[in-house]
Write an enzyme that holds these catalytic residues in place. Sequence first.
Site, PDB file in Angstrom:
ATOM      1  N   PRO A   1      59.358  31.350  45.301  1.00 37.83           N
ATOM      2  CA  PRO A   1      59.244  32.818  45.330  1.00 37.83           C
ATOM      3  C   PRO A   1      60.486  33.511  44.754  1.00 37.83           C
ATOM      4  O   PRO A   1      60.447  34.705  44.473  1.00 37.83           O
ATOM      5  CB  PRO A   1      59.069  33.155  46.822  1.00 37.83           C
ATOM      6  CG  PRO A   1      59.141  31.881  47.576  1.00 37.83           C
ATOM      7  CD  PRO A   1      59.270  30.741  46.622  1.00 37.83           C
TER       8      PRO A   1
ATOM      9  N   GLU B   1      61.708  25.340  53.263  1.00 37.13           N
ATOM     10  CA  GLU B   1      62.409  26.590  52.934  1.00 37.13           C
ATOM     11  C   GLU B   1      62.834  26.681  51.479  1.00 37.13           C
ATOM     12  O   GLU B   1      63.296  27.714  51.027  1.00 37.13           O
ATOM     13  CB  GLU B   1      63.638  26.763  53.837  1.00 37.13           C
ATOM     14  CG  GLU B   1      63.323  27.201  55.258  1.00 37.13           C
ATOM     15  CD  GLU B   1      62.533  28.510  55.312  1.00 37.13           C
ATOM     16  OE1 GLU B   1      63.026  29.522  54.791  1.00 37.13           O
ATOM     17  OE2 GLU B   1      61.422  28.507  55.871  1.00 37.13           O
TER      18      GLU B   1
ATOM     19  N   ARG C   1      43.295  27.736  30.006  1.00 39.26           N
ATOM     20  CA  ARG C   1      42.235  28.520  29.367  1.00 39.26           C
ATOM     21  C   ARG C   1      42.693  29.178  28.072  1.00 39.26           C
ATOM     22  O   ARG C   1      41.876  29.641  27.284  1.00 39.26           O
ATOM     23  CB  ARG C   1      41.649  29.549  30.335  1.00 39.26           C
ATOM     24  CG  ARG C   1      42.601  30.625  30.760  1.00 39.26           C
ATOM     25  CD  ARG C   1      42.045  31.411  31.934  1.00 39.26           C
ATOM     26  NE  ARG C   1      40.800  32.101  31.615  1.00 39.26           N
ATOM     27  CZ  ARG C   1      40.700  33.141  30.786  1.00 39.26           C
ATOM     28  NH1 ARG C   1      41.785  33.633  30.210  1.00 39.26           N
ATOM     29  NH2 ARG C   1      39.540  33.707  30.547  1.00 39.26           N
TER      30      ARG C   1
ATOM     31  N   ASP D   1      40.761  39.447  27.347  1.00 37.13           N
ATOM     32  CA  ASP D   1      41.131  39.447  28.760  1.00 37.13           C
ATOM     33  C   ASP D   1      41.955  40.661  29.154  1.00 37.13           C
ATOM     34  O   ASP D   1      42.687  41.216  28.333  1.00 37.13           O
ATOM     35  CB  ASP D   1      42.006  38.223  29.075  1.00 37.13           C
ATOM     36  CG  ASP D   1      41.190  36.971  29.234  1.00 37.13           C
ATOM     37  OD1 ASP D   1      39.963  37.069  29.338  1.00 37.13           O
ATOM     38  OD2 ASP D   1      41.811  35.886  29.255  1.00 37.13           O
TER      39      ASP D   1
END
Length: 234
Positions: free
Chosen positions: A89, A116, A154, A169
Site C-alpha cells: 500500500p 505488516e 488484456r 476502455d
Amino acid sequence: MRIDVLTLFPDMFASPLSLSIVKRAQHRGLVQIALSNIRDFAANSYKKVDDTPYGGGPGMVMMPRPVLECLENVQKQESLNGRVILLTPQGRKFDQKLAKELAAEQRIILIAGHYEGFDERIRIVANAEEVSIGDYVLSGGELAAMVIIDAVVRLLPGSLGDEDSAANDSFSDGLLEYPQYTRPEEFNGLKVPDVLLSGNHAQIDKWRKQQAIEKTKANRPDLLDDNKKSENKI
Ligand code: 6GU
C-alpha cells in the site's frame, strides 16, 4: 511476456488465472505466468518467513532472505532479470498508464507480501519498484497481483477478441466509458436512446463523447481536472 509471482499463497491464483481472457492469453502463448512459493525458500525447519519488527510495533515483517532467494531462483530461470515490483500500500498507484507501461515489458516479477510489510532491504537489494492498487489496505498483495495481471494481460496484442475494445476502455482517453445498451430496445419502460438506433455514426460518436464527459463529471471529476491540467483537452 513472462510474469512471475512470488507469494506465500500460490493457490489463491488458480481460479483467476484459469478463466476468461487471462486463460486464453496463456493458451495463445502471449503470456507465461509462473508462480513461486516464498515459503519454499525459508531456511529453518518450521519454514519461518516473517519476524517481529525492530523498534517494536504491531504485526510481523517479511524477512529478507526467503524473498530474495526466491527472487534469485526465478531470475536465474531466464536471461532477462525483469522489472521487479513489490506490492504494498506504500507504492506508486497502479493505473491504466502503468498497466500500458508494464504490458510493454518482456518480463515482470510481482512480489506479494503479507503481514505488516517487507523488510526494507528487500526493496533495495531487488532494486524493486513499489506499487499499490489503491488507497485501502488489503491483507496481502495477492489480490493486487491478480488485478495487475488482469489489467496488463488484456492489453497484450491478440489478447482480446476485438482489437478495438482496449482502445475504447475507460481511462484510455482520460474519460470514463460512455453508457452501453443492447437488446431489447425497450426494457422496463426504458428505451435505448434514439441516436444509437439512427445509424448516424457521426451523431453517435458525438453523443458518446458527451455522455463520457457527463459520466466522468458525475463520478470522477478529478479525471477532468487531470485532463485540463495535462492536455487542455476539454
Ligand atoms: Cl499492493 N498490497 C496491500 N497489502 N494492500 C494494498 C495494496 C497492495 N494496494 C492497495 N492496498
